[in-house]
Design a protein around this motif. Sequence first.
Motif, PDB file in Angstrom:
ATOM      1  N   UNK A 174       0.818  -1.221   0.000  1.00 63.64           N
ATOM      2  CA  UNK A 174       0.000   0.000   0.000  1.00 63.64           C
ATOM      3  C   UNK A 174       0.850   1.269   0.000  1.00 63.64           C
ATOM      4  N   UNK A 175       0.271   2.333  -0.499  1.00 63.11           N
ATOM      5  CA  UNK A 175       0.902   3.654  -0.397  1.00 63.11           C
ATOM      6  C   UNK A 175      -0.240   4.672  -0.328  1.00 63.11           C
ATOM      7  N   UNK A 176       0.105   5.937  -0.220  1.00 64.83           N
ATOM      8  CA  UNK A 176      -0.958   6.955  -0.128  1.00 64.83           C
ATOM      9  C   UNK A 176      -1.850   6.920  -1.360  1.00 64.83           C
ATOM     10  N   UNK A 177      -1.219   6.701  -2.491  1.00 63.13           N
ATOM     11  CA  UNK A 177      -1.987   6.710  -3.736  1.00 63.13           C
ATOM     12  C   UNK A 177      -2.543   5.347  -4.098  1.00 63.13           C
ATOM     13  N   UNK A 178      -2.115   4.345  -3.375  1.00 64.78           N
ATOM     14  CA  UNK A 178      -2.520   2.978  -3.730  1.00 64.78           C
ATOM     15  C   UNK A 178      -2.999   2.286  -2.438  1.00 64.78           C
ATOM     16  N   UNK A 179      -4.270   2.521  -2.153  1.00 66.66           N
ATOM     17  CA  UNK A 179      -4.809   1.988  -0.883  1.00 66.66           C
ATOM     18  C   UNK A 179      -5.343   0.572  -1.089  1.00 66.66           C
ATOM     19  N   UNK A 180      -4.996  -0.260  -0.137  1.00 64.05           N
ATOM     20  CA  UNK A 180      -5.504  -1.636  -0.170  1.00 64.05           C
ATOM     21  C   UNK A 180      -6.387  -1.796   1.051  1.00 64.05           C
ATOM     22  N   UNK A 181      -7.651  -2.111   0.834  1.00 63.38           N
ATOM     23  CA  UNK A 181      -8.537  -2.134   1.991  1.00 63.38           C
ATOM     24  C   UNK A 181      -9.792  -2.973   1.742  1.00 63.38           C
ATOM     25  N   UNK A 182     -10.422  -3.317   2.848  1.00 59.99           N
ATOM     26  CA  UNK A 182     -11.752  -3.925   2.753  1.00 59.99           C
ATOM     27  C   UNK A 182     -12.677  -2.868   2.170  1.00 59.99           C
ATOM     28  N   UNK A 183     -13.562  -3.284   1.286  1.00 58.12           N
ATOM     29  CA  UNK A 183     -14.428  -2.311   0.618  1.00 58.12           C
ATOM     30  C   UNK A 183     -15.873  -2.449   1.101  1.00 58.12           C
ATOM     31  N   UNK A 184     -16.449  -3.605   0.854  1.00 58.07           N
ATOM     32  CA  UNK A 184     -17.850  -3.800   1.234  1.00 58.07           C
ATOM     33  C   UNK A 184     -18.193  -5.293   1.226  1.00 58.07           C
ATOM     34  N   UNK A 185     -19.372  -5.615   1.735  1.00 59.31           N
ATOM     35  CA  UNK A 185     -19.836  -7.006   1.696  1.00 59.31           C
ATOM     36  C   UNK A 185     -21.216  -7.055   1.056  1.00 59.31           C
ATOM     37  N   UNK A 244     -19.623 -15.551   5.697  1.00 60.83           N
ATOM     38  CA  UNK A 244     -21.049 -15.659   5.367  1.00 60.83           C
ATOM     39  C   UNK A 244     -21.444 -14.792   4.178  1.00 60.83           C
ATOM     40  N   UNK A 245     -20.594 -13.823   3.843  1.00 58.02           N
ATOM     41  CA  UNK A 245     -20.959 -12.870   2.793  1.00 58.02           C
ATOM     42  C   UNK A 245     -19.881 -12.834   1.739  1.00 58.02           C
ATOM     43  N   UNK A 246     -20.172 -12.213   0.627  1.00 58.35           N
ATOM     44  CA  UNK A 246     -19.129 -11.952  -0.365  1.00 58.35           C
ATOM     45  C   UNK A 246     -18.413 -10.684   0.125  1.00 58.35           C
ATOM     46  N   UNK A 247     -17.146 -10.823   0.448  1.00 58.82           N
ATOM     47  CA  UNK A 247     -16.388  -9.684   0.970  1.00 58.82           C
ATOM     48  C   UNK A 247     -15.471  -9.128  -0.118  1.00 58.82           C
ATOM     49  N   UNK A 248     -15.668  -7.851  -0.428  1.00 57.22           N
ATOM     50  CA  UNK A 248     -14.903  -7.218  -1.503  1.00 57.22           C
ATOM     51  C   UNK A 248     -13.750  -6.414  -0.907  1.00 57.22           C
ATOM     52  N   UNK A 249     -12.584  -6.565  -1.503  1.00 58.69           N
ATOM     53  CA  UNK A 249     -11.397  -5.799  -1.101  1.00 58.69           C
ATOM     54  C   UNK A 249     -10.869  -5.062  -2.325  1.00 58.69           C
ATOM     55  N   UNK A 250     -10.469  -3.814  -2.129  1.00 54.26           N
ATOM     56  CA  UNK A 250      -9.922  -3.072  -3.275  1.00 54.26           C
ATOM     57  C   UNK A 250      -8.406  -3.008  -3.181  1.00 54.26           C
ATOM     58  N   UNK A 251      -7.774  -3.161  -4.301  1.00 52.47           N
ATOM     59  CA  UNK A 251      -6.321  -3.018  -4.391  1.00 52.47           C
ATOM     60  C   UNK A 251      -6.086  -1.790  -5.270  1.00 52.47           C
ATOM     61  N   UNK A 254     -23.627 -16.718  -4.575  1.00 54.96           N
ATOM     62  CA  UNK A 254     -22.374 -17.043  -5.264  1.00 54.96           C
ATOM     63  C   UNK A 254     -22.596 -17.491  -6.712  1.00 54.96           C
ATOM     64  N   UNK A 255     -23.610 -18.329  -6.911  1.00 53.31           N
ATOM     65  CA  UNK A 255     -23.846 -18.751  -8.304  1.00 53.31           C
ATOM     66  C   UNK A 255     -24.228 -17.575  -9.170  1.00 53.31           C
ATOM     67  N   UNK A 256     -25.084 -16.717  -8.631  1.00 52.92           N
ATOM     68  CA  UNK A 256     -25.503 -15.545  -9.402  1.00 52.92           C
ATOM     69  C   UNK A 256     -24.298 -14.663  -9.698  1.00 52.92           C
ATOM     70  N   UNK A 257     -23.444 -14.525  -8.713  1.00 53.55           N
ATOM     71  CA  UNK A 257     -22.234 -13.720  -8.914  1.00 53.55           C
ATOM     72  C   UNK A 257     -21.394 -14.299 -10.053  1.00 53.55           C
ATOM     73  N   UNK A 258     -21.120 -15.593  -9.966  1.00 57.13           N
ATOM     74  CA  UNK A 258     -20.233 -16.219 -10.961  1.00 57.13           C
ATOM     75  C   UNK A 258     -20.831 -16.162 -12.366  1.00 57.13           C
ATOM     76  N   UNK A 259     -22.138 -16.266 -12.411  1.00 51.81           N
ATOM     77  CA  UNK A 259     -22.778 -16.318 -13.716  1.00 51.81           C
ATOM     78  C   UNK A 259     -22.871 -14.946 -14.378  1.00 51.81           C
ATOM     79  N   UNK A 260     -22.958 -13.900 -13.563  1.00 49.42           N
ATOM     80  CA  UNK A 260     -23.282 -12.604 -14.175  1.00 49.42           C
ATOM     81  C   UNK A 260     -22.195 -11.532 -14.048  1.00 49.42           C
ATOM     82  N   UNK A 261     -21.202 -11.752 -13.230  1.00 47.10           N
ATOM     83  CA  UNK A 261     -20.233 -10.678 -12.960  1.00 47.10           C
ATOM     84  C   UNK A 261     -19.355 -10.436 -14.196  1.00 47.10           C
ATOM     85  N   UNK A 262     -19.548  -9.328 -14.835  1.00 46.23           N
ATOM     86  CA  UNK A 262     -18.866  -9.129 -16.127  1.00 46.23           C
ATOM     87  C   UNK A 262     -17.398  -8.713 -15.976  1.00 46.23           C
ATOM     88  N   UNK A 263     -17.048  -8.101 -14.850  1.00 43.83           N
ATOM     89  CA  UNK A 263     -15.643  -7.686 -14.686  1.00 43.83           C
ATOM     90  C   UNK A 263     -14.780  -8.776 -14.019  1.00 43.83           C
TER      91      UNK A 263
END
Length: 329
Positions: A87-98, A149-156, A180-189
Amino acid sequence: MLLNRIIHLRTWTVLPKTISVIFSRQGAHSLSSFRQAAQMPEKKLQGLVFPFSELESHLSSRVSKTNFQLFQPSFEDIERAEALFSPSKKHKIDYFTSAVRMDHAPVITQPEVCFIGRSNVGKSSLIKALFSLVPEVEVRVSKTPGHTKKMNFFTVGKAFTLVDMPGYGHKAPKDFVEMVEAYLETRTNLKRTFLLIDGSVGLQEADRIAIGMCEEFGLPYVIVVTKIDKASRGELLRHIVEVEDTIKMHTLGCFPQPFLVSSTQFKGIYLLRCFIAHVTGNLHLKSDSQIKWATFQVPSRAFLFFQDSVPWALSGISLSGCAIKDDFR
Ligand SMILES: Nc1nc2c(ncn2[C@@H]2O[C@H](COP(=O)(O)OP(=O)(O)OP(=O)(O)O)[C@@H](O)[C@H]2O)c(=O)[nH]1
Ligand SMILES: [Mg+2]
């Protein structure tokens, strides 16, 4: 749906005691940084970075050793990839959302990778190890299956997002399939799905169902064999051969190279960081890095990934089923 079947599987007989651990700065691994590790004697370092090299001489000629060396970046590339996980000031690595449902998942365009596998296989521990240069990022691991229990998103930074998924099988959350299945089937990125298999127990029925699901959805995915420190050498070799055979005979979308990791001993972590940096389009390998040719058919969805400017070619896979060259820049 496929994963419904997994949830009802009961292949676990021993339920470990409930202990939840939040990894903090104090929990930082002494081998977090490749730079630190690079002080080791050459042979030890080789085993840490490329865990397969320690096993290679014990495998029979039936196993394709080349497949384990398809992605073999130079130490220089591994060090460059590590910058992405620092991590750096310009490049934050953190938990984002669930999120517990797809309509709660953040809408983002940056590349994403996710980690799936049976409960307790070591998904959260692996993510914790990948993020060990940022020990303040909270990744919860537990001896009790079904902890996440949840899908936990982290940003790099702005480079990519990484998703820790709840496990399937024993104690999977009730809404697992919708989530999870819905995520895998539809997540375009979604650029790569990392499917974890416990190296100390080998392929289970639930893993085979998950492989079938990745195939059905046409996902580009990669098998990661976890807990390699926990298995005896003989057991591990047996499990690796089985994984190799399965990839060869039953998959089209799986990257031919299984990645071996131990999150506790830090084996294979630097290589995986480098692979993630590469498949998310954040690392162009120097020409002395080795990515061997691979020839096999690619499922339909791969074409979408190609159009996203992170071509399959980046991982040594040809779109047409023909061999491709190892210089993709
Ligand atoms: N020996 C060893 N133990 C590991 C390794 N990785 C994870 N574990 C242990 O396996 C247990 C489960 O780890 P988690 O990372 O929480 O597993 P998970 O896949 O996230 O589990 P769920 O969230 O329940 O789906 C914990 O007790 C970890 O300490 C490893 O590489 N080696
Ligand atoms: Mg977890």
